[in-house]
Design a protein around this motif. Structure first.
Motif, PDB file in Angstrom:
ATOM      1  N   SER A  20      61.898   9.272  12.665  1.00  0.00           N
ATOM      2  CA  SER A  20      63.223   9.552  12.322  1.00  0.00           C
ATOM      3  C   SER A  20      63.151  10.529  11.406  1.00  0.00           C
ATOM      4  N   ASP A  22      65.374  10.322   8.489  1.00  0.00           N
ATOM      5  CA  ASP A  22      66.297   9.664   7.694  1.00  0.00           C
ATOM      6  C   ASP A  22      65.783   8.448   6.969  1.00  0.00           C
ATOM      7  N   ASP A  24      66.715   5.995   5.155  1.00  0.00           N
ATOM      8  CA  ASP A  24      66.970   4.554   5.450  1.00  0.00           C
ATOM      9  C   ASP A  24      66.516   4.130   6.783  1.00  0.00           C
ATOM     10  N   VAL A  25      66.470   4.949   7.848  1.00  0.00           N
ATOM     11  CA  VAL A  25      65.970   4.405   9.024  1.00  0.00           C
ATOM     12  C   VAL A  25      64.488   4.226   8.925  1.00  0.00           C
ATOM     13  N   PHE A  62      67.433   3.517  16.823  1.00  0.00           N
ATOM     14  CA  PHE A  62      66.829   2.359  16.187  1.00  0.00           C
ATOM     15  C   PHE A  62      68.185   1.669  15.603  1.00  0.00           C
ATOM     16  N   GLU A  65      70.718   2.831  12.840  1.00  0.00           N
ATOM     17  CA  GLU A  65      71.044   4.174  12.812  1.00  0.00           C
ATOM     18  C   GLU A  65      72.585   4.443  12.794  1.00  0.00           C
ATOM     19  N   ASN A  69      72.774   9.047   9.757  1.00  0.00           N
ATOM     20  CA  ASN A  69      71.366   9.053   9.738  1.00  0.00           C
ATOM     21  C   ASN A  69      70.794   9.755  10.862  1.00  0.00           C
ATOM     22  N   THR A  73      68.204  13.365  11.178  1.00  0.00           N
ATOM     23  CA  THR A  73      67.179  13.623  12.085  1.00  0.00           C
ATOM     24  C   THR A  73      67.344  14.819  12.633  1.00  0.00           C
ATOM     25  N   TYR A  90      64.966   3.855  21.589  1.00  0.00           N
ATOM     26  CA  TYR A  90      64.702   2.737  21.005  1.00  0.00           C
ATOM     27  C   TYR A  90      64.769   1.353  22.130  1.00  0.00           C
TER      28      TYR A  90
END
Length: 193
Positions: A20, A22, A24-25, A62, A65, A69, A73, A90
């Motif tokens: 990813s 991002d 946070d992800v 994911f 996401e 987010n 990516t 995912y």
């Protein structure tokens, strides 16, 4: 990086999984790196190693996401410009932390996978076009079964098909890259063995 720069037998290509773009992800995935680390690493590799090429893995959908987010990516991939993106949707794995989170709708995951594939193919075409008319050493890997066509790879992982002889399999042949068809170059040997 030192090995890639200083050892002639090391090829200027790496497959570095992204997963990813991002933070946070990446945190949700329990990854121990951030997008800035990944971008800085690829920037250093591309600036210090001539003709360096990158391939990567990226996952869409994911749990958790959100659209922003996902767009992070997309932006990161646009910046690092990989030769090839291996895109995966995912899928839940029992026993993982992610299996306890709510899944995204299948249609949203499918759409994001398609967007990443399209983006990766577009960037790959741009990169390949930049190599046209150049000569690269090609390690001949096999005959194609179509006349005298043989196929191999450049040190930076470009697939090349050109006319040659079966006895060249296992040899390194200098080849001029003349055209691109899909993810394959068509070329011509610049000297015979």
């Amino acid at each position: 990086m030192d090995a890639l720069k200083n050892i002639a037998k090391c090829c200027p290509h790496l497959h570095i999984p992204l997963q990813s773009g991002d933070d946070d992800v990446l945190h949700l995935m329990n990854r121990r790196y951030k997008r800035s680390f990944y971008m800085d690493l690829v920037e250093r590799l591309k600036s210090e190693i001539p003709d360096f090429s990158l391939t990567l893995d990226v996952m869409a959908g994911f749990p958790g996401e959100e659209e922003n987010n996902f767009q992070n990516t997309i932006r990161l991939i646009e910046q690092v410009k990989p030769l090839k993106c291996h895109v995966f949707p995912y899928s839940k794995r029992e026993g993982t932390r992610a299996s306890l989170l709510a899944d995204l709708p299948a249609e949203k995951i499918r759409r994001r996978v398609e967007m990443l594939i399209d983006q990766g193919e577009r960037i790959g075409r741009e990169i390949r076009r930049s190599y046209l008319e150049r000569v690269f050493p090609v390690l001949v890997e096999k005959e194609t079964g179509q006349g005298r066509l043989i196929q191999g790879l450049t040190p930076n992982y470009l697939k090349v098909c050109f006319q040659g002889e079966a006895r060249w399999v296992g040899e390194i042949v200098p080849v001029k890259l003349l055209a691109v068809e899909g993810d394959m170059f068509l070329g011509t040997a610049v000297r015979s063995l």
